[in-house]
Design a protein around this motif. Structure first.
Motif, PDB file in Angstrom:
ATOM      1  N   THR A   1       0.837  -1.204   0.000  1.00 42.37           N
ATOM      2  CA  THR A   1       0.000   0.000   0.000  1.00 42.37           C
ATOM      3  C   THR A   1       0.874   1.257   0.000  1.00 42.37           C
ATOM      4  OG1 THR A   1      -0.074  -0.066   2.411  1.00 42.37           O
ATOM      5  CG2 THR A   1      -1.931  -1.086   1.241  1.00 42.37           C
ATOM      6  N   LEU A   2       0.219   2.366  -0.276  1.00 40.57           N
ATOM      7  CA  LEU A   2       0.889   3.659  -0.259  1.00 40.57           C
ATOM      8  C   LEU A   2       1.076   4.111   1.193  1.00 40.57           C
ATOM      9  CD1 LEU A   2       1.806   6.198  -1.898  1.00 40.57           C
ATOM     10  CD2 LEU A   2      -0.565   6.989  -1.741  1.00 40.57           C
ATOM     11  N   ALA A   3       2.317   4.441   1.567  1.00 39.73           N
ATOM     12  CA  ALA A   3       2.565   4.928   2.927  1.00 39.73           C
ATOM     13  C   ALA A   3       2.549   6.456   2.957  1.00 39.73           C
ATOM     14  CB  ALA A   3       3.913   4.403   3.434  1.00 39.73           C
ATOM     15  N   SER A   4       3.349   7.074   2.106  1.00 36.78           N
ATOM     16  CA  SER A   4       3.389   8.541   2.099  1.00 36.78           C
ATOM     17  C   SER A   4       4.015   9.031   0.796  1.00 36.78           C
ATOM     18  CB  SER A   4       4.221   9.059   3.278  1.00 36.78           C
ATOM     19  OG  SER A   4       5.577   8.659   3.106  1.00 36.78           O
ATOM     20  N   TYR A   5       3.854  10.310   0.542  1.00 37.73           N
ATOM     21  CA  TYR A   5       4.495  10.940  -0.619  1.00 37.73           C
ATOM     22  C   TYR A   5       4.706  12.400  -0.266  1.00 37.73           C
ATOM     23  CZ  TYR A   5      -0.365  12.314  -1.379  1.00 37.73           C
ATOM     24  OH  TYR A   5      -1.623  12.817  -1.203  1.00 37.73           O
ATOM     25  N   ASP A   6       5.588  13.053  -1.004  1.00 40.61           N
ATOM     26  CA  ASP A   6       5.963  14.426  -0.666  1.00 40.61           C
ATOM     27  C   ASP A   6       5.573  15.356  -1.823  1.00 40.61           C
ATOM     28  OD1 ASP A   6       7.049  16.762   0.190  1.00 40.61           O
ATOM     29  OD2 ASP A   6       9.120  16.019   0.372  1.00 40.61           O
ATOM     30  N   GLU A   7       4.345  15.804  -1.767  1.00 41.32           N
ATOM     31  CA  GLU A   7       3.790  16.601  -2.858  1.00 41.32           C
ATOM     32  C   GLU A   7       4.552  17.906  -3.068  1.00 41.32           C
ATOM     33  OE1 GLU A   7      -0.474  16.882  -2.805  1.00 41.32           O
ATOM     34  OE2 GLU A   7      -0.497  18.619  -4.148  1.00 41.32           O
ATOM     35  N   ALA A   8       5.106  18.438  -1.965  1.00 41.78           N
ATOM     36  CA  ALA A   8       5.805  19.725  -2.071  1.00 41.78           C
ATOM     37  C   ALA A   8       6.939  19.671  -3.087  1.00 41.78           C
ATOM     38  CB  ALA A   8       6.350  20.125  -0.696  1.00 41.78           C
ATOM     39  N   LYS A   9       7.533  18.484  -3.250  1.00 35.37           N
ATOM     40  CA  LYS A   9       8.669  18.349  -4.167  1.00 35.37           C
ATOM     41  C   LYS A   9       8.281  18.543  -5.642  1.00 35.37           C
ATOM     42  CE  LYS A   9      12.310  16.952  -1.563  1.00 35.37           C
ATOM     43  NZ  LYS A   9      11.811  17.241  -0.196  1.00 35.37           N
TER      44      LYS A   9
END
Lengths: 720, 149
Positions: free
Chosen positions: A239-247
């Motif tokens: 599953t998806l844990a996290s992502y960093d949209e700001a990047k």
């Protein structure tokens, strides 16, 4: 640019663009080659004589089609069946997709396009629809003229009053005919009286295809549409844990990130911008329980399945075990076949719009009903609020049918975006998130008598069940009958016969791949039968003749293939033959391969002969092309490909590590049709199963090396 | 901004110059006849003509082809009358049809340089992938087109 703007407009979303020298893409309203049908509420303008047939005043006949066109010729062959009974002018026939929303009452029957079923399962319904409409037209003409029906005849969309020679066209009487009740019963033509069915007709979709005009799913353009690229957890079940949209927030064209449990999508103004932003997005996955899964563990599980005590008996006659014990000679062997990807040329994609409680999707789908159901569920709306537009398909082969993951994702993304979105998977996503042909293994034991004839045949098969994953309700008494296709019920008559089955499921998603389990089972059965023939000192063709002696139709196909291949006659030096016989999807099929192989293992394929009896034939040239295509699909699989698992993920990613047969390696193909009539056999898949065993049997003849696992590249063989 | 000459027309296109030509054609200009298949120049579904030669547009930056003549399927002929298109129709080559655009563009480029190609020359020149397995008819149609030109 003309736009698709509302569901009402696009019932007959059609599939042709006019992307001429510059500008946009025009979306119109007819099927390929069939431009110009007027639109109206509930379908085309004109008299709807019944569900399937609309007749316009200018004698244009619109025939509704419930199965998807993916290059197999449904758009042409299905209308031919209607036209044959309708007695209409074929040159004025146009096709039009039935709507899945309209079919919520099942009035068009199944829309699933797979299992080589499009003709087999709908021919009776379509022929009856044609005959029924013809009778309504004749009854209306009889009323109008005040003459008995018996004095009328219908031909080529014209009704003639035989005694006076008066005529009227279907277009003139259709409106009156549409108001009459359908006849309670109709009599279908004797096949010997067919005028259209069985005669080669040019396919409707070719002319647009040579212009580059058809709109595939990937080509759909909606006003205000955004584009989405997708990354799914590389480990199955993760599953998806996290992502960093700001990047990626300031990247050109970036709109938003849409998280989806096991995947993450990036939405942008163009596909390339979405793709670039996704590649930059830092993503952390929860890899979950399968993070260490690899091929060794999978094959160990299957090997255990070959010896396990929990196998279920699939088929038995006589006492195979006792006969084996008493045999003069025993032959044993184990076979296996890997996971395989579908690799349609058009990667998975879908365009969706969710607005005002309604959902509209444009999808290259093999099953409009499944698309509709998935879209409704993903959007959380009633099915009646969904409109599905089937675009042209860039290949299907089973990937775009039962599983509609790309539709679910597109709807979720479009809903989050609040705008129409086209989701397109990269080739890498497509390769790594397929629903693969399952792994399987087989272990055979055969007992031969002193004359070399098999008196006992035993097979244990094991491997992953597609039905267990996709349609568990179809598993009866623990048996997945699909898994046993072509290995449990076979036409060969062995005095003692026993097949049992141990289901062994892996976490890798599996699905229906062209010819499904026939592809592996034919390889096992026909290769092992070749072993039995050689062990008994018998000619492989003659042994099959002996085993099929009570099956005249099968014998005729076997003999036709052998005759075309010149079985038993000398070949040029270094060229060898192999034969394989395998019935599937109601058709009887035999293949013969001719090849040579260099001392470095470079295979040159000279010719594949394929003889088949598919019963009745609708469009003979389509049968040839379907068989040729299935042979190429089978060659690619036999020669080159496997999907392997390491650390819970697929190792292959694109055509550089999952190669395809190309023109240079292409053999000559002779398709020999020996249709005997009396039944309706499928043709889309049946050419494939004999390919791998015919080749491997020819390789044995050439080298003395018996191939018991695929692909051949694992054994050091290549092609020039 | 990139200045492109596509199908005989010069135009300014507002894209990053690194964008592959394929996506400029498809998404920016709406010329969707050219297809995406692999993105790594393996399959040839994206084949277009660059100065008359067959090239794979999925790995070709738009900025690298400025000022060069690009022809797509939409510009091969206005009406499907190119000998390759007529041959493809006559031989009923396409099945699903998705790869056939690239196949026809590759074949048209081959025939420009080799008006009567041998089978071996066809084998070397046509390396595109067709998953439907239409190769036999592709070869037949190339010979047919050669006879029509």
């Amino acid at each position: 640019m003309t736009h698709i703007s509302s569901p009402a407009f696009s019932r007959r979303f059609f599939l042709v663009s006019s992307a001429a020298a510059g500008g946009g893409l025009m979306l119109g309203l007819a099927l390929p080659g069939l431009a110009g049908a007027a639109e109206g509420e509930g379908g085309a303008a004109g008299a709807k004589v019944n569900n399937w047939i609309i007749i316009q005043p200018d004698n244009t006949i619109i025939i509704r089609i419930a199965r998807s066109e993916m290059g197999q010729g449904s758009f042409t062959a299905l209308p031919m069946l209607v036209c044959e009974e309708l007695e209409c002018d074929w040159s004025k026939v146009k096709g039009e997709y039935a709507s899945a929303t309209e079919n919520l009452d099942n009035s068009f029957g199944s829309m699933a396009t797979g299992g080589s079923r499009a003709i087999r399962e709908s021919q009776e319904m379509l022929r009856k629809a044609g005959a029924s409409a013809r009778e309504m037209l004749l009854a209306a003409a009889a009323q109008k003229w005040g003459v008995p029906r018996s004095e009328l005849k219908a031909e080529n969309s014209v009704i003639t009053h035989i005694p006076t020679g008066r005529t009227m066209t279907y277009g003139e009487i259709a409106e009156a005919a549409a108001k009459l009740p359908p006849p309670a019963e109709v009599t279908l033509k004797d096949p010997k009286d067919w005028k259209l069915v069985g005669k080669a007709q040019p396919r409707f979709d070719i002319a647009d295809k040579v212009m580059g005009r058809p709109v595939y799913g990937i080509d759909v353009r909606i006003p205000g549409m955004l584009y989405a690229a997708l990354a799914q957890c590389p480990v199955f079940g993760g599953t998806l844990a996290s992502y960093d949209e700001a990047k990626i927030a300031t990247m050109p064209g970036f709109r938003q990130v849409v998280p989806m449990g096991d995947a993450v999508a990036v939405v942008a103004d163009s596909f390339w911008q979405a793709h670039q932003a996704l590649a930059t997005l830092p993503i952390v996955w929860n890899e979950g329980a399968n993070a260490k899964l690899d091929d060794d563990a999978i094959w160990a599980m299957l090997r255990e399945g070959l010896a396990a005590n929990d196998a279920l008996v699939a088929e038995k006659s006589g006492d195979a075990k006792a006969a084996l014990a008493g045999a003069a000679k025993v032959v044993e062997a184990e076979y296996r076949a890997p996971f395989l990807a579908h690799a349609t040329m058009e990667p998975m994609n879908c365009t969706a719009q969710v607005a005002g409680g309604k959902v509209e999707v444009w999808a290259p789908s093999q099953n409009a009903e499944a698309t509709l159901a998935v879209a409704a569920k993903a959007a959380g709306v009633d099915r009646k609020q969904v409109e599905v537009h089937i675009t042209m398909l860039g290949g299907g082969f089973g990937r775009r049918g039962a599983v509609q993951d790309f539709v679910r994702q597109a709807v979720v993304i479009a809903k989050a975006a609040g705008k129409p979105v086209k989701l397109l998977w990269s080739r890498e996503e497509d390769m790594r998130h397929d629903f693969y042909r399952p792994v399987s293994m087989a272990k055979f034991s055969a007992g031969l008598d002193a004359a070399g004839m098999p008196v006992s045949w035993m097979a244990r098969v094991t491997g992953q069940s597609i039905l267990a994953a996709l349609r568990p309700e179809a598993i009866k008494n623990g048996l997945d009958r699909n898994f046993l296709e072509g290995i449990a019920e076979i036409p060969y008559e062995f005095p003692n016969f026993f097949v049992d089955y141990a289901m062994r499921n892996t976490p890798v998603p599996v699905g229906f791949w062209r010819s499904v389990n026939n592809s592996q089972n034919a390889f096992y059965k026909e290769s092992f039968l070749d072993e039995v023939a050689h062990a008994g000192g018998r000619d492989p063709y003659e042994l099959r003749r002996a085993l099929l002696k009570n099956h005249p139709k099968q014998l005729a196909v076997l003999d036709a293939a052998a005759k075309q291949a010149g079985w038993g006659t000398p070949l040029p030096q270094g060229v060898f033959r192999g034969i394989a016989y395998h019935d599937s999807y109601g058709s009887l099929v035999c293949g013969v391969a001719e090849l040579s192989v260099s001392d470095k293992g470079v295979i040159k394929l000279h010719r594949i002969v394929c003889a088949l009896d598919s019963g009745y034939v609708v469009n003979p040239d389509t049968v040839v092309t379907q068989v040729e295509g299935a042979i190429v699909y089978g060659l690619t699989a036999a020669l080159y490909d496997k999907i392997t698992i390491r650390n819970g993920r697929v190792e292959q990613s694109n055509f550089d590590d999952y190669p395809m047969l190309r023109l240079k390696a292409m053999p000559k193909i002779d398709v020999v049709q020996v249709p005997s009539g009396g039944f309706w056999g499928g043709v889309g898949e049946v050419g494939l199963p004999p390919v791998a065993p015919a080749i491997c049997n020819a390789l044995f003849a050439a080298t003395g090396k018996r191939i018991r696992s695929l692909p051949l590249s694992d054994h050091g063989f290549t092609t020039a | 901004m990139v200045r492109l000459n596509i199908n005989g027309r010069e135009q300014e296109v507002d894209v990053d110059s690194e964008t592959p030509l394929l996506w400029v054609l498809r998404d920016t200009l709406g010329l969707t006849g050219t297809k995406y298949g692999c993105g790594i120049a393996q399959c040839g579904a994206c084949t277009v003509h660059l100065e008359g030669n067959a090239v794979r547009s999925c790995m070709l930056a738009a900025g690298a082809v400025e000022g060069k003549k690009i022809v797509t399927i939409e510009g091969l002929s206005p009406d499907g009358s190119h000998p390759v298109q007529r041959a493809w129709l006559e031989a009923e080559v396409p099945q699903c049809g998705y790869c056939q655009i690239g196949m026809m563009m590759a074949a048209a480029a081959l025939l420009r340089g080799r008006p009567k190609p041998s089978d071996a020359e066809i084998d070397e020149a046509i390396t595109n992938i067709c998953r439907c397995g239409t190769y036999i008819r592709i070869r037949e149609a190339i010979h047919l087109a050669a006879s029509k030109a």
